[in-house]
Motif scaffolding. Sequence first.
Motif, PDB file in Angstrom:
ATOM      1  N   VAL A  54     -27.119   7.779 -57.691  1.00  0.00           N
ATOM      2  CA  VAL A  54     -27.402   9.195 -57.424  1.00  0.00           C
ATOM      3  C   VAL A  54     -27.306   9.995 -58.720  1.00  0.00           C
ATOM      4  O   VAL A  54     -28.157  10.848 -59.007  1.00  0.00           O
ATOM      5  CB  VAL A  54     -26.442   9.753 -56.350  1.00  0.00           C
ATOM      6  N   GLU A  55     -26.281   9.710 -59.526  1.00  0.00           N
ATOM      7  CA  GLU A  55     -26.122  10.416 -60.807  1.00  0.00           C
ATOM      8  C   GLU A  55     -27.254  10.081 -61.768  1.00  0.00           C
ATOM      9  O   GLU A  55     -27.780  10.953 -62.465  1.00  0.00           O
ATOM     10  CB  GLU A  55     -24.773  10.092 -61.440  1.00  0.00           C
ATOM     11  N   ARG A  56     -27.632   8.804 -61.823  1.00  0.00           N
ATOM     12  CA  ARG A  56     -28.753   8.405 -62.684  1.00  0.00           C
ATOM     13  C   ARG A  56     -30.042   9.086 -62.237  1.00  0.00           C
ATOM     14  O   ARG A  56     -30.830   9.558 -63.051  1.00  0.00           O
ATOM     15  CB  ARG A  56     -28.936   6.886 -62.646  1.00  0.00           C
ATOM     16  N   ALA A  57     -30.254   9.138 -60.930  1.00  0.00           N
ATOM     17  CA  ALA A  57     -31.457   9.780 -60.393  1.00  0.00           C
ATOM     18  C   ALA A  57     -31.476  11.267 -60.743  1.00  0.00           C
ATOM     19  O   ALA A  57     -32.523  11.810 -61.124  1.00  0.00           O
ATOM     20  CB  ALA A  57     -31.535   9.584 -58.886  1.00  0.00           C
ATOM     21  N   ALA A  58     -30.337  11.934 -60.637  1.00  0.00           N
ATOM     22  CA  ALA A  58     -30.261  13.358 -60.975  1.00  0.00           C
ATOM     23  C   ALA A  58     -30.603  13.571 -62.448  1.00  0.00           C
ATOM     24  O   ALA A  58     -31.338  14.507 -62.801  1.00  0.00           O
ATOM     25  CB  ALA A  58     -28.878  13.910 -60.656  1.00  0.00           C
ATOM     26  N   HIS A  59     -30.081  12.708 -63.304  1.00  0.00           N
ATOM     27  CA  HIS A  59     -30.371  12.827 -64.738  1.00  0.00           C
ATOM     28  C   HIS A  59     -31.860  12.581 -65.017  1.00  0.00           C
ATOM     29  O   HIS A  59     -32.486  13.328 -65.774  1.00  0.00           O
ATOM     30  CB  HIS A  59     -29.520  11.839 -65.539  1.00  0.00           C
ATOM     31  N   LEU A  60     -32.412  11.562 -64.388  1.00  0.00           N
ATOM     32  CA  LEU A  60     -33.834  11.273 -64.602  1.00  0.00           C
ATOM     33  C   LEU A  60     -34.718  12.411 -64.089  1.00  0.00           C
ATOM     34  O   LEU A  60     -35.715  12.759 -64.715  1.00  0.00           O
ATOM     35  CB  LEU A  60     -34.218   9.957 -63.928  1.00  0.00           C
ATOM     36  N   ARG A  61     -34.360  12.991 -62.961  1.00  0.00           N
ATOM     37  CA  ARG A  61     -35.132  14.129 -62.441  1.00  0.00           C
ATOM     38  C   ARG A  61     -35.046  15.318 -63.388  1.00  0.00           C
ATOM     39  O   ARG A  61     -36.028  16.036 -63.577  1.00  0.00           O
ATOM     40  CB  ARG A  61     -34.639  14.513 -61.053  1.00  0.00           C
ATOM     41  N   TRP A  62     -33.881  15.532 -63.979  1.00  0.00           N
ATOM     42  CA  TRP A  62     -33.730  16.603 -64.960  1.00  0.00           C
ATOM     43  C   TRP A  62     -34.663  16.356 -66.139  1.00  0.00           C
ATOM     44  O   TRP A  62     -35.364  17.264 -66.583  1.00  0.00           O
ATOM     45  CB  TRP A  62     -32.266  16.678 -65.422  1.00  0.00           C
ATOM     46  N   ARG A  63     -34.680  15.108 -66.631  1.00  0.00           N
ATOM     47  CA  ARG A  63     -35.564  14.768 -67.756  1.00  0.00           C
ATOM     48  C   ARG A  63     -37.030  14.930 -67.381  1.00  0.00           C
ATOM     49  O   ARG A  63     -37.835  15.404 -68.174  1.00  0.00           O
ATOM     50  CB  ARG A  63     -35.320  13.336 -68.228  1.00  0.00           C
ATOM     51  N   LEU A  64     -37.392  14.524 -66.165  1.00  0.00           N
ATOM     52  CA  LEU A  64     -38.774  14.686 -65.717  1.00  0.00           C
ATOM     53  C   LEU A  64     -39.172  16.157 -65.702  1.00  0.00           C
ATOM     54  O   LEU A  64     -40.300  16.508 -66.049  1.00  0.00           O
ATOM     55  CB  LEU A  64     -38.963  14.089 -64.323  1.00  0.00           C
ATOM     56  N   GLY A  65     -38.245  17.001 -65.304  1.00  0.00           N
ATOM     57  CA  GLY A  65     -38.512  18.438 -65.301  1.00  0.00           C
ATOM     58  C   GLY A  65     -38.787  18.976 -66.682  1.00  0.00           C
ATOM     59  O   GLY A  65     -39.539  19.936 -66.852  1.00  0.00           O
ATOM     60  N   LYS A  66     -38.191  18.361 -67.695  1.00  0.00           N
ATOM     61  CA  LYS A  66     -38.433  18.780 -69.078  1.00  0.00           C
ATOM     62  C   LYS A  66     -39.731  18.182 -69.616  1.00  0.00           C
ATOM     63  O   LYS A  66     -40.455  18.833 -70.361  1.00  0.00           O
ATOM     64  CB  LYS A  66     -37.284  18.353 -69.996  1.00  0.00           C
ATOM     65  N   LEU A  67     -40.023  16.947 -69.248  1.00  0.00           N
ATOM     66  CA  LEU A  67     -41.225  16.281 -69.754  1.00  0.00           C
ATOM     67  C   LEU A  67     -42.494  16.792 -69.075  1.00  0.00           C
ATOM     68  O   LEU A  67     -43.552  16.835 -69.693  1.00  0.00           O
ATOM     69  CB  LEU A  67     -41.126  14.761 -69.527  1.00  0.00           C
ATOM     70  N   ASN A  68     -42.398  17.144 -67.815  1.00  0.00           N
ATOM     71  CA  ASN A  68     -43.581  17.529 -67.059  1.00  0.00           C
ATOM     72  C   ASN A  68     -43.212  18.682 -66.128  1.00  0.00           C
ATOM     73  O   ASN A  68     -43.014  18.494 -64.943  1.00  0.00           O
ATOM     74  CB  ASN A  68     -44.106  16.329 -66.269  1.00  0.00           C
ATOM     75  N   ARG A  69     -43.109  19.871 -66.685  1.00  0.00           N
ATOM     76  CA  ARG A  69     -42.691  21.044 -65.906  1.00  0.00           C
ATOM     77  C   ARG A  69     -43.655  21.367 -64.768  1.00  0.00           C
ATOM     78  O   ARG A  69     -43.254  21.807 -63.705  1.00  0.00           O
ATOM     79  CB  ARG A  69     -42.568  22.268 -66.797  1.00  0.00           C
ATOM     80  N   ARG A  70     -44.934  21.163 -65.016  1.00  0.00           N
ATOM     81  CA  ARG A  70     -45.927  21.514 -64.007  1.00  0.00           C
ATOM     82  C   ARG A  70     -45.700  20.743 -62.711  1.00  0.00           C
ATOM     83  O   ARG A  70     -45.793  21.284 -61.629  1.00  0.00           O
ATOM     84  CB  ARG A  70     -47.318  21.233 -64.556  1.00  0.00           C
ATOM     85  N   ARG A  71     -45.374  19.466 -62.824  1.00  0.00           N
ATOM     86  CA  ARG A  71     -45.227  18.645 -61.618  1.00  0.00           C
ATOM     87  C   ARG A  71     -43.787  18.554 -61.126  1.00  0.00           C
ATOM     88  O   ARG A  71     -43.534  18.574 -59.929  1.00  0.00           O
ATOM     89  CB  ARG A  71     -45.761  17.244 -61.890  1.00  0.00           C
ATOM     90  N   PHE A  72     -42.817  18.449 -62.037  1.00  0.00           N
ATOM     91  CA  PHE A  72     -41.432  18.182 -61.646  1.00  0.00           C
ATOM     92  C   PHE A  72     -40.455  19.302 -62.003  1.00  0.00           C
ATOM     93  O   PHE A  72     -39.284  19.212 -61.677  1.00  0.00           O
ATOM     94  CB  PHE A  72     -40.940  16.886 -62.295  1.00  0.00           C
ATOM     95  N   GLY A  73     -40.913  20.316 -62.703  1.00  0.00           N
ATOM     96  CA  GLY A  73     -40.003  21.362 -63.156  1.00  0.00           C
ATOM     97  C   GLY A  73     -39.624  22.339 -62.065  1.00  0.00           C
ATOM     98  O   GLY A  73     -40.280  22.435 -61.028  1.00  0.00           O
ATOM     99  N   ASP A  74     -38.549  23.057 -62.303  1.00  0.00           N
ATOM    100  CA  ASP A  74     -38.123  24.093 -61.378  1.00  0.00           C
ATOM    101  C   ASP A  74     -39.125  25.237 -61.425  1.00  0.00           C
ATOM    102  O   ASP A  74     -39.666  25.560 -62.482  1.00  0.00           O
ATOM    103  CB  ASP A  74     -36.735  24.623 -61.757  1.00  0.00           C
ATOM    104  N   ARG A  75     -39.338  25.852 -60.285  1.00  0.00           N
ATOM    105  CA  ARG A  75     -40.216  27.009 -60.233  1.00  0.00           C
ATOM    106  C   ARG A  75     -39.472  28.189 -60.845  1.00  0.00           C
ATOM    107  O   ARG A  75     -38.284  28.388 -60.602  1.00  0.00           O
ATOM    108  CB  ARG A  75     -40.598  27.350 -58.795  1.00  0.00           C
ATOM    109  N   GLN A  76     -40.179  28.972 -61.610  1.00  0.00           N
ATOM    110  CA  GLN A  76     -39.568  30.132 -62.231  1.00  0.00           C
ATOM    111  C   GLN A  76     -40.115  31.384 -61.584  1.00  0.00           C
ATOM    112  O   GLN A  76     -41.306  31.482 -61.316  1.00  0.00           O
ATOM    113  CB  GLN A  76     -39.850  30.148 -63.728  1.00  0.00           C
ATOM    114  N   GLN A  77     -39.218  32.309 -61.330  1.00  0.00           N
ATOM    115  CA  GLN A  77     -39.625  33.578 -60.751  1.00  0.00           C
ATOM    116  C   GLN A  77     -39.177  34.671 -61.694  1.00  0.00           C
ATOM    117  O   GLN A  77     -38.020  34.705 -62.112  1.00  0.00           O
ATOM    118  CB  GLN A  77     -38.984  33.776 -59.382  1.00  0.00           C
ATOM    119  N   ILE A  78     -40.097  35.537 -62.037  1.00  0.00           N
ATOM    120  CA  ILE A  78     -39.796  36.624 -62.952  1.00  0.00           C
ATOM    121  C   ILE A  78     -39.937  37.926 -62.184  1.00  0.00           C
ATOM    122  O   ILE A  78     -40.971  38.190 -61.560  1.00  0.00           O
ATOM    123  CB  ILE A  78     -40.754  36.609 -64.159  1.00  0.00           C
TER     124      ILE A  78
END
Length: 101
Positions: A54-78
């Motif tokens: 679970v911890e490894r998956a969380a870390h990998l998802r965090w990295r995916l969000g940085k590598l590919n924001r469009r598909r895996f990144g957090d949505r930003q609201q301004i």
Amino acid sequence: MPGYSTFNRWQRADPDLLRLVDLAYEFHARTMDDIIDDMLAGGPSSCGEFRRDVERAAHLRWRLGKLNRRRFGDRQQIEITTYEPVVIDGTIIEGPGGDGV
């Protein structure tokens, strides 16, 4: 293999290379997403210890969000808020809520 700065320079100079590298990162991100699913399902990618997976998956998802924001990144609201003066009976009221602030 060329150095990192050399490869970045090549990408800046060649838009087609940059497009291909972006495409490769897209496929990399998709593959990592499949690996995460496999890991959490107890497949070959799993280390056998669920909490660690679970911890490894969380870390990998965090990295995916940085590598590919469009598909895996957090949505930003301004939130954009503008305050414009309001004139009522010749008196200017400024600030949020019309409290004169």
